[in-house]
Enzyme design. Structure first.
Site, PDB file in Angstrom:
ATOM      1  N   SER A   4     -30.589 -59.520  20.085  1.00 21.23           N
ATOM      2  CA  SER A   4     -30.475 -58.202  20.712  1.00 21.23           C
ATOM      3  C   SER A   4     -30.843 -57.139  19.693  1.00 21.23           C
ATOM      4  O   SER A   4     -30.886 -57.394  18.492  1.00 21.23           O
ATOM      5  CB  SER A   4     -29.055 -57.974  21.263  1.00 21.23           C
ATOM      6  OG  SER A   4     -28.078 -58.224  20.260  1.00 21.23           O
ATOM      7  N   GLU A   6     -30.566 -52.778  18.659  1.00 21.65           N
ATOM      8  CA  GLU A   6     -29.931 -51.478  18.868  1.00 21.65           C
ATOM      9  C   GLU A   6     -30.925 -50.334  18.652  1.00 21.65           C
ATOM     10  O   GLU A   6     -31.720 -50.359  17.713  1.00 21.65           O
ATOM     11  CB  GLU A   6     -28.757 -51.300  17.907  1.00 21.65           C
ATOM     12  CG  GLU A   6     -28.044 -49.950  18.067  1.00 21.65           C
ATOM     13  CD  GLU A   6     -26.848 -49.815  17.154  1.00 21.65           C
ATOM     14  OE1 GLU A   6     -25.844 -50.501  17.417  1.00 21.65           O
ATOM     15  OE2 GLU A   6     -26.924 -49.053  16.172  1.00 21.65           O
ATOM     16  N   ASP A  98     -16.040 -42.712  15.349  1.00 16.32           N
ATOM     17  CA  ASP A  98     -15.498 -41.927  14.242  1.00 16.32           C
ATOM     18  C   ASP A  98     -15.388 -40.460  14.629  1.00 16.32           C
ATOM     19  O   ASP A  98     -16.237 -39.936  15.351  1.00 16.32           O
ATOM     20  CB  ASP A  98     -16.397 -42.057  13.009  1.00 16.32           C
ATOM     21  CG  ASP A  98     -16.433 -43.487  12.492  1.00 16.32           C
ATOM     22  OD1 ASP A  98     -15.368 -44.134  12.504  1.00 16.32           O
ATOM     23  OD2 ASP A  98     -17.510 -43.948  12.103  1.00 16.32           O
ATOM     24  N   PHE A 205     -26.098 -45.308   4.111  1.00 19.74           N
ATOM     25  CA  PHE A 205     -25.480 -45.885   5.307  1.00 19.74           C
ATOM     26  C   PHE A 205     -24.329 -46.809   4.916  1.00 19.74           C
ATOM     27  O   PHE A 205     -23.249 -46.775   5.521  1.00 19.74           O
ATOM     28  CB  PHE A 205     -26.502 -46.709   6.101  1.00 19.74           C
ATOM     29  CG  PHE A 205     -27.481 -45.894   6.909  1.00 19.74           C
ATOM     30  CD1 PHE A 205     -27.347 -44.520   7.063  1.00 19.74           C
ATOM     31  CD2 PHE A 205     -28.549 -46.524   7.531  1.00 19.74           C
ATOM     32  CE1 PHE A 205     -28.255 -43.787   7.808  1.00 19.74           C
ATOM     33  CE2 PHE A 205     -29.465 -45.798   8.283  1.00 19.74           C
ATOM     34  CZ  PHE A 205     -29.313 -44.426   8.421  1.00 19.74           C
ATOM     35  N   HIS A 255     -27.878 -59.422  16.136  1.00 21.44           N
ATOM     36  CA  HIS A 255     -28.049 -58.096  16.728  1.00 21.44           C
ATOM     37  C   HIS A 255     -28.683 -57.209  15.670  1.00 21.44           C
ATOM     38  O   HIS A 255     -28.056 -56.912  14.644  1.00 21.44           O
ATOM     39  CB  HIS A 255     -26.688 -57.539  17.161  1.00 21.44           C
ATOM     40  CG  HIS A 255     -26.767 -56.203  17.845  1.00 21.44           C
ATOM     41  ND1 HIS A 255     -27.213 -56.061  19.134  1.00 21.44           N
ATOM     42  CD2 HIS A 255     -26.440 -54.954  17.410  1.00 21.44           C
ATOM     43  CE1 HIS A 255     -27.159 -54.782  19.476  1.00 21.44           C
ATOM     44  NE2 HIS A 255     -26.706 -54.085  18.440  1.00 21.44           N
TER      45      HIS A 255
END
Length: 277
Positions: A4, A6, A98, A205, A255
């Site tokens: 998958s 994102e 968040d 990140f 993913h």
């Protein structure tokens, strides 16, 4: 084994066109089981998320919008669930999210297990619900043990599967899965994968989300300086090797956090002989 990808909602017409082309490349070469689409802090990309989700669904692809607790009321979540169900969307990624700076409270849901319970109560089994997992512990968690317990509660609340935060140490993933299964989790825990294409971006990140970049990887990346070709080549090798370890040892899926880019993900998939061929 499930693949998958994102995406995040683009903010410009140029970004929208680019994402369309990127998705077409994925759909042709990789044929992901589903695409997920992120949802900004405090719902800041809500309309963008809906737009991308609608377009992917209209193209006949399976898509899972992110849904966040942050700043959300039961009424607003109920409305979004209704919208997605009316579209025919059958998958949701349920997250706590968040707090944006300046926002002092989460809203009517404090934790993702409450959101999962609410989705189940409102929609029954209509949605396949994914939740987040943190093999290296959520950065805001009080302890690894409490973080693991929150995860178990999300799964017991009605989640169908989980997708992990990205990591570069396969041992962290397998240890987390083993610990979760020891506490009664039976659902699949899909490994989240971040391609390495930019040193400063990756380190930024990773520091923000609590993902560890092993010292040897960090030093090698920094040694390349501005040599982007070497960074991408090294990153491709590292992440391909990581994915190979995961698949050989039985991870149920990968993913990919694509950052709306196709090249790195497709190169890794080709190295692993994954995709439609």
């Amino acid at each position: 084994m499930e693949l998958s990808v994102e995406f995040f909602p683009p903010k410009t017409p140029e970004g929208e066109n680019k994402l369309r082309l990127v998705r077409e490349r994925f759909s042709e070469s990789l044929r992901p089981a589903f695409y997920s689409v992120t949802f900004g802090a405090g719902g800041s990309t809500q309309s963008g998320t809906l737009q991308v989700v609608s377009e992917i669904h209209a193209a006949g692809e399976s898509v899972a919008p992110h849904l966040s607790c942050v700043g959300s009321s039961r009424d607003s979540v109920r409305a979004m669930l209704h919208q997605y169900r009316e579209l025919g969307v059958r998958r949701i990624v349920a997250l706590r999210g968040d707090l944006p700076s300046g926002m002092g409270q989460y809203g009517e849901f404090s934790h993702a297990n409450q959101l999962v319970e609410f989705i189940r109560a409102e929609t029954g089994d209509w949605f396949h619900i994914d939740v987040a997992a943190y093999p290296e512990t959520h950065p805001q968690a009080k302890s690894p043990a409490s973080d693991l317990q929150f995860f178990v509660e999300k799964m017991k609340a009605g989640a169908n599967s989980a997708v992990t935060q990205y990591f570069f140490n396969s041992d962290a993933y397998f240890r987390f899965v083993e610990d979760a299964y020891d506490l009664g989790v039976t659902q699949p825990i899909i490994a989240g994968i971040m391609p390495i294409t930019n040193c400063s971006q990756l380190l930024r990140f990773s520091d923000a989300c609590g993902a560890e970049v092993p010292r040897w990887i960090r030093l090698r990346l920094q040694s390349f300086g501005d040599d982007t070709a070497s960074i991408k080549s090294f990153g491709e090798d590292v992440v391909t090797d990581l994915c190979d370890q995961l698949l050989v040892t039985g991870a149920p899926g990968l993913h990919f956090y694509s950052l709306n880019q196709a090249d790195a993900v497709l190169a890794i998939a080709e190295n692993l002989n994954l995709g439609s061929n």
